[in-house]
Structure formats: C-alpha cells, structure tokens
Design a protein around this motif. Structure first.
Motif, PDB file in Angstrom:
ATOM      1  N   LEU A   1     -88.890  37.178 -38.766  1.00  0.00           N
ATOM      2  CA  LEU A   1     -87.443  37.272 -38.476  1.00  0.00           C
ATOM      3  C   LEU A   1     -86.705  37.937 -39.635  1.00  0.00           C
ATOM      4  O   LEU A   1     -85.770  38.721 -39.423  1.00  0.00           O
TER       5      LEU A   1
ATOM      6  N   ASP B   1     -84.595  41.400 -39.544  1.00  0.00           N
ATOM      7  CA  ASP B   1     -83.243  41.509 -40.113  1.00  0.00           C
ATOM      8  C   ASP B   1     -83.111  42.792 -40.912  1.00  0.00           C
ATOM      9  O   ASP B   1     -82.159  43.557 -40.760  1.00  0.00           O
TER      10      ASP B   1
ATOM     11  N   GLY C   1     -83.303  45.831 -38.710  1.00  0.00           N
ATOM     12  CA  GLY C   1     -82.037  45.993 -37.980  1.00  0.00           C
ATOM     13  C   GLY C   1     -80.987  46.651 -38.859  1.00  0.00           C
ATOM     14  O   GLY C   1     -80.237  47.527 -38.409  1.00  0.00           O
TER      15      GLY C   1
ATOM     16  N   GLU D   1     -85.523  41.581 -30.160  1.00  0.00           N
ATOM     17  CA  GLU D   1     -84.859  40.945 -31.303  1.00  0.00           C
ATOM     18  C   GLU D   1     -84.347  42.014 -32.281  1.00  0.00           C
ATOM     19  O   GLU D   1     -83.246  41.908 -32.822  1.00  0.00           O
TER      20      GLU D   1
ATOM     21  N   LYS E   1     -81.254  43.602 -30.914  1.00  0.00           N
ATOM     22  CA  LYS E   1     -80.157  42.629 -31.066  1.00  0.00           C
ATOM     23  C   LYS E   1     -79.651  42.642 -32.500  1.00  0.00           C
ATOM     24  O   LYS E   1     -78.459  42.698 -32.765  1.00  0.00           O
ATOM     25  N   LYS E   2     -80.580  42.592 -33.440  1.00  0.00           N
ATOM     26  CA  LYS E   2     -80.193  42.525 -34.857  1.00  0.00           C
ATOM     27  C   LYS E   2     -79.526  43.825 -35.302  1.00  0.00           C
ATOM     28  O   LYS E   2     -78.619  43.808 -36.135  1.00  0.00           O
TER      29      LYS E   2
END
Ligand code: TXA
Ligand code: MG
Length: 358
Positions: free
Chosen positions: A16, A20, A23, A133, A136-137
């Motif tokens: 994750l 991040d 992203g 994900e 989204k990030k």
C-alpha cells in the motif's frame, strides 16, 4: 534514469505504501508500469498532455496511436465521455472491472494526445486489485498502453517489463503474472451497431447476449483472414503481405495497423489438418536445423483457448531468450471467438507469414 522496481505481489502495508508512492508519481506527471489482468500497462495521468506524450517516448511508439484510459470508478467516465449510452451502462455493469474497453465520443478536457488525435476515447476498468488501488491513489484516470517497447510482444510478467522499460521510466510495479495474457476487447459504441475493433478474451457472443443486439467485427480484422486463404504451400513473402495490407480497409483502431508483437525470430504460422501440419512441422524443422538454425515450435492444446491466451506472449519472449531463429506456430481454430482473438496476435507476430498445408 534510475528505475525503482517494486514487488507488489503481496497485499500488505508495504504494498500500500508503494502504491501511494506510485500514485504520487502519476499525479505529478510521471510514468509507472503496473500489472492488470490482461497485460502490464505503462501509465500516465490521462488528462495531462505532457505526461501522456512521455509514454510515446518511453515506448518508442508513433503518437497517432490512441491509448486506453483506465478508471477505478464508473463515475470517472463523466469526465471522459461526452455521451453515455444505455449500452455502455449494461456492458459496464456486466463486464467491469474486466477485459473490455469501450470507445465513446470524448469530452473536450481529454487531451488529443491521449486519443491519438481522435474525437473518441477508449475507457476500461481493469480487474486487478493493485491497478484499481493505484488509479484511486493517483486520483485521476490513467492512460496506459501495454508496457512493452513498441513492436515487441506485450508483457505478461514483471520480468518482461523490467527488460523493456528499465532506465526509461521512474517506477515498475511487479505483481503476479497476468491472468488473461492478451489485451482487452476493444468495442466501439459510437455507431448504431457495436463494433469490435480488437478481439479479446471477452467474446462478441458474450457482449451480444448482454446487449440483446448483434455485434460485428471491424471488417479490417478479417483482412488477415483473407490472405490466409492463399492455397499456396509456400510461406508468403513479407513484401507480398505488406502489398496486400495496403489494399485492406483501414482499421478503426489505429493500433491495429502497426506491425506488432514481433519476436526477434522469424515466425511462420502453419494451417491445415492436424496430421498434415504435424508432418509439415517435422519436415520444416529438420530442413532448417540442417542449415544450423535453432527452431522453436509454438503450439497450444486444441480447445484450451484461455491457457493459450495466458501463455502466448510469454512463449514468444521465451523463444527470443533461447536464441531461437525460427518459430513454427500451429494455428488455432479461428471459428471460435477466443481462437480468433489469439490468431489475431499470432498472425501479427508472424507478420502474416502463413503456410497453408493441403
Ligand atoms: O488490455 C489492455 O487493453 C491493455 C492493458 C494495459 O489495459 N492495454 C492496451 O493498450 O492494450 P494499447 O495502447 O496497447 O492498445 C490500445 C488499443 C489500440 O489498438 C488502439 O488503436 C485502440 O485500443 N484504441 C484506443 N483508443 C481508441 C479510440 N479512441 N478509437 C479506436 N481505437 C482506440
Ligand atoms: Mg500494445
């Protein structure tokens, strides 16, 4: 450029944190390669023209070739597509996230560099947790072609992306091997009849069932098919093929007109009855080996199209790594829609060099 290579195979805190960071790179106009269920993508902020231009540079790809815009939420279509027909609603509900790309008229805010100068935009929601994900990030839709150097086989393993993109982009996310293995089905919804511009594992039958209306293939997709009906037992010369290519209708998906997926080795597709192909294979192999060439044979279990799609590009790359000079490929059944999608790639990889065995 130093490329950061990050393992995201496990779903944990570290992954994750990597997502991040990835992203943020995307948000700031940088490029990140990431896995999807079809093939690996090379992503940039789809609404940032400069970021998207750098995709073309990294891939060495002509800039009239439009990119697919990846979303993580259907609501993002609102900033991309000018219209949203009922058919799009039905298809999104049935197949997203998944290997379906929908082409619709584009909104003004989508840079022309993203759409290769077209007034339409191609949109897809990938069926991959890390990819979703990441989008989204990033907080923006992500334009992403396959993460290979232009003309090379599409990448279905992290190692393929590392081989092609190291030193060219800031970050590569390495996940598990891609589940599907060939690129998404591209479906044009801008005309009355939905038109498949690029065949994929999601078949016209499945799409037609959801829509309740017939779906056609872009006629340009059949051009290769016609050439294969050449009764000659000689593999056709490339020049001849390219001559024929000029006479074919221009494909509506510009990406379909480029030489694609090519392994370094020469490649010939053998078509005909199983027995005849077996014999021809053996003979050709012996002949070429007698001249000192290394010959690889590409064949898939008849009828197991999902496995064939999964393995196809990886096998092409493996032949190149093994230093194979000639790949002899056994044709799959084109009457099956999944077989047709695989044959579309196989014929392109072989630059339409086909041997029809009588
Ligand atoms: O599975 C996939 O679709 C992968 C993964 C990364 O999502 N992406 C992919 O992108 O294959 P790419 O850029 O290699 O192929 C995009 C295809 C090309 O054939 C292109 O011509 C077509 O989609 N395309 C994109 N936008 C289009 C548009 N507006 N109209 C017609 N065709 C379009
Ligand atoms: Mg591609």
């Amino acid at each position: 450029m130093d490329t950061k290579i990050c393992d995201i195979t496990k779903w944990n805190k570290e992954t994750l944190a990597v997502l991040d960071e990835a992203g943020a790179i995307l948000r700031d106009g940088g490029l990140v390669a990431f896995p999807t269920e079809t093939v690996y993508g090379l992503g940039a902020n789809a609404l940032n023209a400069e970021a998207v231009s750098s995709i073309y540079t990294a891939k060495g790809r002509p800039s009239d070739n439009p990119l697919i815009v990846h979303i993580s939420d259907i609501a993002q279509c609102e900033m991309l597509a000018l219209t949203w027909p009922e058919s799009a609603d039905k298809l999104a509900a049935a197949f997203w996230p998944g290997p379906l790309t929908i082409v619709l008229p584009k909104k003004e805010g989508v840079p022309t560099v993203t759409t290769g100068g077209l007034s339409t935009v191609a949109i897809r929601m990938p069926d991959h947790r890390a990819a979703l994900e990441l989008i989204k990030k990033a907080g923006c839709p992500i334009a992403a072609p396959s993460a290979n150097l232009s003309g090379k086989p599409s990448p279905t393993k992290g190692a393929h992306v590392i081989a092609d993109m190291s030193g060219r982009i800031p970050m590569i996310l390495v996940g598990d091997d891609c589940k599907v293995g060939i690129e998404s089905t591209v479906l044009d919804l801008t005309d009355e009849t939905p038109l498949i511009l690029r065949p994929g594992i999601l078949t016209p039958e499945a799409i037609a069932e959801v829509l309740g209306t017939p779906v056609s293939f872009d006629p340009a997709l059949y051009s290769g098919k016609e050439w294969n009906e050449d009764p000659s037992t000689e593999a056709s010369a490339n020049d001849e093929i390219l001559e024929k290519e000029k006479k074919c209708p221009a494909p509506k998906a510009p990406g379909m007109k480029y030489k694609h997926y090519a392994p370094k080795a020469e490649m010939i597709v053998l078509k005909g009855s199983a027995d005849a192909v077996q014999q021809a294979l053996k003979k050709l192999k012996e002949e070429r080996e007698a001249t000192g060439q290394k010959v690889g044979i590409l064949f898939f279990l008849a009828g197991d199209f999902a496995q064939a799609a999964h393995d196809f590009f990886a096998k092409l790359r493996a032949f190149d790594e093994d230093g194979v000079d000639l790949i002899l490929a056994v044709a799959m059944d084109e009457a099956d829609s999944m077989g047709f999608a695989i044959m579309n790639r196989m014929l392109k990889s072989a630059s339409y060099k086909v041997m029809q065995i009588k």
